[in-house]
Motif scaffolding. Structure first.
Motif, PDB file in Angstrom:
ATOM      1  N   UNK A 198    -102.527 -44.577 -62.641  1.00 22.88           N
ATOM      2  CA  UNK A 198    -102.178 -43.259 -63.156  1.00 22.88           C
ATOM      3  C   UNK A 198    -100.759 -42.947 -62.703  1.00 22.88           C
ATOM      4  N   UNK A 199    -100.148 -41.962 -63.348  1.00 28.66           N
ATOM      5  CA  UNK A 199     -98.809 -41.516 -62.971  1.00 28.66           C
ATOM      6  C   UNK A 199     -98.902 -40.120 -62.368  1.00 28.66           C
ATOM      7  N   UNK A 200     -97.989 -39.819 -61.423  1.00 31.33           N
ATOM      8  CA  UNK A 200     -98.024 -38.518 -60.754  1.00 31.33           C
ATOM      9  C   UNK A 200     -99.171 -38.459 -59.772  1.00 31.33           C
ATOM     10  N   UNK A 201     -99.729 -37.245 -59.582  1.00 33.70           N
ATOM     11  CA  UNK A 201    -100.958 -37.105 -58.808  1.00 33.70           C
ATOM     12  C   UNK A 201    -100.834 -37.253 -57.308  1.00 33.70           C
ATOM     13  N   UNK A 202     -99.671 -36.966 -56.738  1.00 35.53           N
ATOM     14  CA  UNK A 202     -99.506 -37.083 -55.288  1.00 35.53           C
ATOM     15  C   UNK A 202    -100.221 -35.940 -54.571  1.00 35.53           C
ATOM     16  N   UNK A 203    -100.398 -36.121 -53.260  1.00 40.35           N
ATOM     17  CA  UNK A 203    -100.850 -35.046 -52.381  1.00 40.35           C
ATOM     18  C   UNK A 203     -99.600 -34.443 -51.750  1.00 40.35           C
ATOM     19  N   UNK A 204     -99.392 -33.136 -51.962  1.00 35.69           N
ATOM     20  CA  UNK A 204     -98.151 -32.486 -51.530  1.00 35.69           C
ATOM     21  C   UNK A 204     -98.455 -31.462 -50.434  1.00 35.69           C
ATOM     22  N   UNK A 205     -97.786 -31.616 -49.295  1.00 40.35           N
ATOM     23  CA  UNK A 205     -97.870 -30.640 -48.213  1.00 40.35           C
ATOM     24  C   UNK A 205     -96.677 -29.707 -48.348  1.00 40.35           C
ATOM     25  N   UNK A 211     -94.658 -35.286 -49.709  1.00 36.92           N
ATOM     26  CA  UNK A 211     -95.458 -35.680 -50.848  1.00 36.92           C
ATOM     27  C   UNK A 211     -95.900 -37.122 -50.625  1.00 36.92           C
ATOM     28  N   UNK A 212     -97.203 -37.363 -50.722  1.00 33.83           N
ATOM     29  CA  UNK A 212     -97.739 -38.682 -50.383  1.00 33.83           C
ATOM     30  C   UNK A 212     -98.698 -39.143 -51.466  1.00 33.83           C
ATOM     31  N   UNK A 213     -98.569 -40.409 -51.828  1.00 33.87           N
ATOM     32  CA  UNK A 213     -99.526 -41.038 -52.731  1.00 33.87           C
ATOM     33  C   UNK A 213     -99.842 -42.420 -52.182  1.00 33.87           C
ATOM     34  N   UNK A 214    -101.087 -42.617 -51.775  1.00 33.78           N
ATOM     35  CA  UNK A 214    -101.461 -43.880 -51.166  1.00 33.78           C
ATOM     36  C   UNK A 214    -101.775 -44.959 -52.180  1.00 33.78           C
ATOM     37  N   UNK A 243     -99.973 -37.209 -64.613  1.00 31.40           N
ATOM     38  CA  UNK A 243     -99.362 -36.992 -65.926  1.00 31.40           C
ATOM     39  C   UNK A 243     -99.924 -37.941 -66.970  1.00 31.40           C
ATOM     40  N   UNK A 244    -100.506 -39.035 -66.511  1.00 30.74           N
ATOM     41  CA  UNK A 244    -101.216 -39.953 -67.408  1.00 30.74           C
ATOM     42  C   UNK A 244    -102.211 -40.741 -66.569  1.00 30.74           C
TER      43      UNK A 244
END
Length: 262
Positions: A198-205, A211-214, A243-244
């Motif tokens: 997927x695109x986007x979808x981070x965890x944002x503090x 901003x983190x995406x594992x 976003x997708x």
């Protein structure tokens, strides 16, 4: 129940032996779990008893090392926390159980739909989890020293494009006194990323500017309270929308009091 000590002393060796018995009796779910936990290759033609014999319980339950990311708030990541077959199994278990995500009203203790939280979720309460879930919970327990009776039921979350969880805190506010007294503070959160297509979808503090995406299988763990137990307001975070594609995550909250089974 044998693994987590529900109504009895915890006994992981017996839990795995029971899984073996179920696999030998033809239970497909038990067979697949045994293959996942033993690290068997997909399609491997190996006796179930051989898979059970290869499982090193201490190694299976040991959490990966934590790599610190922030000191305030206290955030770290365990890379490879949930190997690929674990992640795929959790998604498969969760998909038919997904429901609209609810938010609890601290005043009434009622779960209500909320426009700020649009992901769907599968909650695995009491007897719904299996040994794959239990292994991951035990790894978190050994890391945090908060045993599994202090864990809320694990949740698998699904985010389609545009679905999100707007900035929020995971801790309970002092105004939520009745819930704090009954169930304790939500002191830590563990988020495991189950896929990456997927695109986007981070965890944002938000306050921390992070901003983190594992990667698939990585576990982000953070403490919602300061070392003195006070709510840490630098932990405000958001689940940003993809976003997708479709984002899958495992969410585990940990409290400072033993949780009821039902």
């Amino acid at each position: 129940m044998a693994a987590q000590g529900l109504g009895r002393a915890p006994d992981w060796s017996q839990a795995l032996d029971l899984l073996l018995s179920a696999a030998e009796l033809g239970h497909i779910g038990a067979q697949r779990q045994l293959a996942i936990l033993s690290g068997a290759r997909d399609g491997a033609d190996e006796p179930w008893r051989g898979m059970r014999a290869r499982i090193d319980i201490d190694a299976l339950l040991a959490p990966p090392p934590v790599r610190p990311i922030r000191e305030r708030p206290r955030i770290g990541v365990m890379e490879g926390f949930a190997p690929g077959p674990f992640a795929a199994w959790l998604i498969e278990r969760a998909e038919p159980l997904l429901e609209p995500r609810l938010v609890y009203d601290g005043a009434s203790w009622q779960a209500r739909p909320a426009s700020r939280r649009t992901a769907t979720t599968a909650c695995f309460e009491f007897l719904h989890p299996d040994l794959v879930f239990a292994v991951l919970q035990e790894r978190i327990a050994r890391l945090t020293r908060l045993a599994t009776p202090f864990h809320e039921p694990p949740n698998v979350l699904s985010y389609l494009p545009g679905q999100q969880f707007e900035p929020h805190f995971d801790f309970l506010e002092p105004s939520q006194g009745p819930e704090l007294a009954a169930l304790g503070q939500r002191v830590a959160t563990a988020i495991t990323y189950l896929n990456d297509d997927y695109e986007g979808g981070a965890t944002a503090f938000v306050e921390a500017g992070l901003s983190f995406r594992g990667k698939p299988g990585d576990c982000l763990i953070f403490f919602n309270v300061a070392p003195d137990g006070a709510p840490d307001r630098t932990t405000r975070h958001a689940g940003l929308p993809p976003t997708s594609g479709r984002k899958w995550m495992l969410s585990q909250w940990l409290r400072d009091k033993v949780q009821p089974l039902m």
